[in-house]
Design an enzyme around this catalytic site. Structure first.
Site, short mmCIF file in Angstrom:
data_model
loop_
_atom_site.label_atom_id
_atom_site.label_comp_id
_atom_site.label_asym_id
_atom_site.label_seq_id
_atom_site.Cartn_x
_atom_site.Cartn_y
_atom_site.Cartn_z
N GLU A 231 -64.61 41.91 -0.44
CA GLU A 231 -64.86 42.34 0.95
C GLU A 231 -65.79 43.56 1.04
O GLU A 231 -65.35 44.68 1.32
CB GLU A 231 -63.54 42.67 1.65
CG GLU A 231 -62.63 41.50 1.74
CD GLU A 231 -61.40 41.73 2.63
OE1 GLU A 231 -60.89 40.75 3.17
OE2 GLU A 231 -60.96 42.87 2.78
N GLU B 250 -60.24 33.97 0.68
CA GLU B 250 -58.90 34.38 1.13
C GLU B 250 -58.65 33.75 2.49
O GLU B 250 -59.56 33.69 3.33
CB GLU B 250 -58.79 35.90 1.32
CG GLU B 250 -58.88 36.70 0.05
CD GLU B 250 -58.76 38.21 0.29
OE1 GLU B 250 -58.17 38.61 1.31
OE2 GLU B 250 -59.28 38.96 -0.55
C1 BG6 Z 1 -57.95 41.36 2.60
C2 BG6 Z 1 -57.85 41.99 1.25
O1 BG6 Z 1 -58.55 42.27 3.46
O2 BG6 Z 1 -56.79 41.03 3.27
C3 BG6 Z 1 -56.53 41.78 0.53
O3 BG6 Z 1 -58.90 41.58 0.42
C4 BG6 Z 1 -55.39 41.86 1.52
O4 BG6 Z 1 -56.41 42.69 -0.52
C5 BG6 Z 1 -55.59 40.77 2.56
O5 BG6 Z 1 -54.12 41.78 0.96
C6 BG6 Z 1 -54.47 40.71 3.58
O6 BG6 Z 1 -54.28 41.98 4.14
P1 BG6 Z 1 -52.86 42.66 4.21
O7 BG6 Z 1 -53.14 44.02 4.65
O8 BG6 Z 1 -52.07 41.87 5.17
O9 BG6 Z 1 -52.31 42.60 2.82
#
Ligand code: BG6
Length: 487
Positions: free
Chosen positions: A191, A384
Site C-alpha cells: 500500500e 487484499e
Molecule cells: C491494509 C493493510 O490497509 O488493511 C493491512 O495492508 C491491514 O496490513 C488491512 O491489516 C486491514 O486493516 P485493519 O486495520 O482492519 O487490520
C-alpha cells in the site's frame, strides 16, 4: 471466449509478517516500527481508532526500552513464526494456490543499516517459502509491509533520509540473491499510498520529530519511489523473469453528486492519494497534476541526478491493490462522514457498512479493476480483500460467518465480471486468511480469517486454530476454479 476465471487463476490468502509472526526478539531479529505501537485492551472503540495510529517520539523511545508484550500486540502476533507448518497445512487443505506474506526487514538487517545480514533470519524465510511450495502454493512476498527497523526511525528519520534508499538496496539485494528462487511475485512496498495517509507506518516518520512534516512525507515518498525502481532494476538483473509489482490501498472514490465540483474533487482526490504513485511506478514519471499540487502546497522534492532516468527505465511488471470498500468525495463540508481503511471518508447512502464503518461495495471492485486496467494495461492482482468482523465462537465450537461468505462471494463475482470485461487479473489473496492482529486498531477482535485463532485482545487464549464456515466455502470455491460462488 472463455468466461470466468482462467484455469491458472491464483486463488490465495494473505497476511503480513508484523501482524502474524510474533517472536519479535527471537532469531536475531531487531525491533521495528510495529513493535513500538502501544495498545490497551481496555480501550473503547473510539480510543482504539484514535490512539491506534498515533505515534510520538516519547512513546517510541519508551517502547524501545520496554520488554513488555501484553501492551504491544505486534510483538506476539499469532505466533506464526512457530506455527507456520500447521497453518500452511490448513491453507493447503483449502487448495490455496498462492500465499502472500511479508518479510520483516529487521529479521534480515536487525538495525537496518548493518553491513551484513542476519543468517538466521534468511534461513527462516528459506524454510517458510520452501514449505509453501511443498504444500502446492506459490509465494507472493512483500518486502516492506509497514515494518521498518526501529533504529532507522530515530537515526535517519525513516524514509526522509536518502541513506535509507541505500540500506533498502542492500536489503533487496540479499533477498533476490538468497530467496530469489523461492518467490514467484515480489512486491517491494505494501500500500504505497499508506505513506501519505499513515506516515508512521508507511515511511517511518514521527510527526513531532519533523520540522516540516508535509515536506518530509513527500520527500520520503520520493525516496520510496526511487527505492521501488531500484528493486525493479535489481530483480530484473538478478532474477530475470520474476515479476515485481506495485501496490496501492485501492480507494474507489465516487463524486457525492453529479455537480461538476464534486466530480472534479473525486478526480483530484484519486490523483493525489492514488494515481500519482501508480503513474510514477507504471508510467515512469511524476504527472503534471501532482507537480501543480506540490507547487501550490510549497512542497519541494529534492532529487538526485539520475533519479528521473531510474524511474523512467524501471517500471513495474504488474499492479496490485487492497480493496475493502469505496469512498465518496464531497465538496459539502457537512456531508456525513464514515470510517474507512487508512482514512475517514464521506458516506455513501447506497451502501451498507461493516462493524467498523467501512462501506461494502462489491461493484466498486469491478469498477476499479476496469479503471486500473484501462489506465495502465498491466496485469492486476487483488492483493487484499475481506471483511473485518466480530466473529463469535459458538457453543457448537464453530464460527458461523455467513456475512464473510456473502462478502467474499459478491466480490469474487465482480472480479469474474471484470475478467469477462477483458481485465487481466492474475490472482486474489483474501486478507487475513487466518485471524491476525488488526493493523489499525491493533486488536484481535477485528477478524478477517476463514481460520479462527483462539486469542483475545490481550493475547489470552489457547491459540488453537478453528475452521470457520467460510473455510469450507472457500475450499469449494477454489475447487470449482471460482465457478461455484453459491452461498
Ligand atoms: C491494509 C493493510 O490497509 O488493511 C493491512 O495492508 C491491514 O496490513 C488491512 O491489516 C486491514 O486493516 P485493519 O486495520 O482492519 O487490520
Amino acid at each position: 471466449m472463455k468466461k470466468g476465471f482462467p484455469d491458472n487463476f491464483l486463488f490465495g490468502g494473505a497476511i503480513a509478517g508484523s501482524q502474524a509472526d510474533g517472536a519479535y526478539n527471537e532469531g536475531g531479529r531487531g525491533m521495528d516500527t510495529q513493535d513500538m505501537r502501544y495498545f490497551d485492551p481496555n480501550w473503547d472503540a473510539e480510543t482504539r481508532s484514535s490512539e491506534g495510529l498515533k505515534m510520538t517520539t516519547e512513546k517510541f523511545k519508551k517502547a524501545m526500552a520496554d520488554p513488555d508484550t501484553t501492551h504491544y500486540p505486534f510483538r506476539r502476533g499469532i505466533d506464526f513464526y512457530h506455527t507456520y507448518p500447521d497453518d500452511l497445512a490448513l491453507m493447503q487443505e483449502m487448495g490455496m494456490r498462492l500465499f502472500r506474506t511479508s518479510i520483516c526487514w529487521s529479521r534480515i538487517f536487525p538495525n537496518g543499516d548493518d553491513e551484513e545480514p542476519n543468517e538466521e533470519g534468511i534461513q527462516y524465510y528459506i524454510d517458510l517459502f520452501t514449505e509453501c511450495h511443498k504444500r502446492g502454493m506459490k509465494v507472493f512476498a512483500t518486502i516492506q509491509h509497514y515494518s521498518i527497523p526501529a533504529h532507522l526511525v530515530l537515526k535517519y528519520h525513516g524514509w526522509r533520509s536518502r541513506e535509507t534508499v541505500k540500506f533498502f538496496e542492500r536489503y533487496v539485494d540479499v533477498l533476490f540473491h538468497r530467496l530469489g528462487g523461492l518467490v514467484d511475485y515480489w512486491l517491494p512496498f505494501n500500500e504505497f499510498n499508506g505513506g501519505i495517509m499513515m506516515p508512521y507506518n508507511g515511511v517511518g516518520l514521527i510527526e513531532d520529530y519533523e520540522d516540516n512534516y508535509q515536506q518530509a512525507i513527500y520527500q520520503s515518498m520520493h525516496h520510496e519511489l526511487v527505492a521501488n525502481a531500484i528493486a525493479v532494476k535489481k530483480a530484473h538483473e538478478i532474477i530475470p523473469g520474476v515479476p515485481v509489482g506495485g501496490m496501492l490501498a485501492g480507494l474507489v472514490t465516487y463524486p457525492a453528486t453529479c455537480r461538476p465540483a464534486d466530480v472534479m474533487k473525486a478526480i483530484q482526490d484519486t490523483q493525489q492519494e492514488d494515481f500519482f504513485i501508480t503513474d510514477v511506478m507504471a508510467r515512469g514519471a511524476y504527472p503534471g497534476y501532482i507537480k501543480r499540487y506540490f507547487e501550490e502546497k510549497g512542497i519541494k522534492i529534492e532529487k538526485e541526478p539520475g533519479d528521473d532516468e531510474l524511474l523512467k527505465n524501471n517500471t513495474v511488471d504488474f499492479l496490485s491493490y487492497s480493496y475493502y470498500m469505496s469512498m465518496v468525495s464531497a465538496t459539502d463540508p457537512n456531508w456525513q462522514k464514515t470510517d474507512g481503511n487508512l482514512l475517514m471518508g464521506s458516506k455513501n447512502p447506497y451502501l451498507e457498512s461493516s462493524d467498523w464503518g467501512w462501506q461494502i461495495d462489491p461493484e466498486g471492485l469491478r469498477i476499479s479493476l476496469n479503471v486500473m486496467y484501462d489506465r495502465y494495461g498491466l496485469p492486476l492482482f487483488i492483493a487484499e480483500n475481506g471483511i473485518g468482523a466480530h466473529d463469535v465462537l459458538s457453543e457448537d465450537g464453530k464460527v458461523h460467518d455467513s456475512y464473510r461468505i456473502e462478502y467474499m462471494s459478491k466480490h469474487l463475482e465482480q472480479m469474474r465480471e471484470a475478467i469477462n470485461d477483458g481485465v487481466e487479473l492474475l490472482g486474489y489473496t483474501a486478507w487475513g486468511i487466518i485471524d491476525i492482529v488488526s493493523c489499525s486498531g491493533m486488536e484481535m477482535s477485528k477478524r478477517y480469517g476463514v481460520i479462527y485463532v483462539d486469542l483475545d485482545d490481550a493475547g489470552n487464549g489457547s491459540g488453537k486454530r478453528i475452521k470457520k464456515d467460510s473455510f469450507e466455502w472457500y475450499r469449494k470455491c477454489i475447487a470449482s476454479n471460482g465457478e461455484d460462488l453459491s452461498y
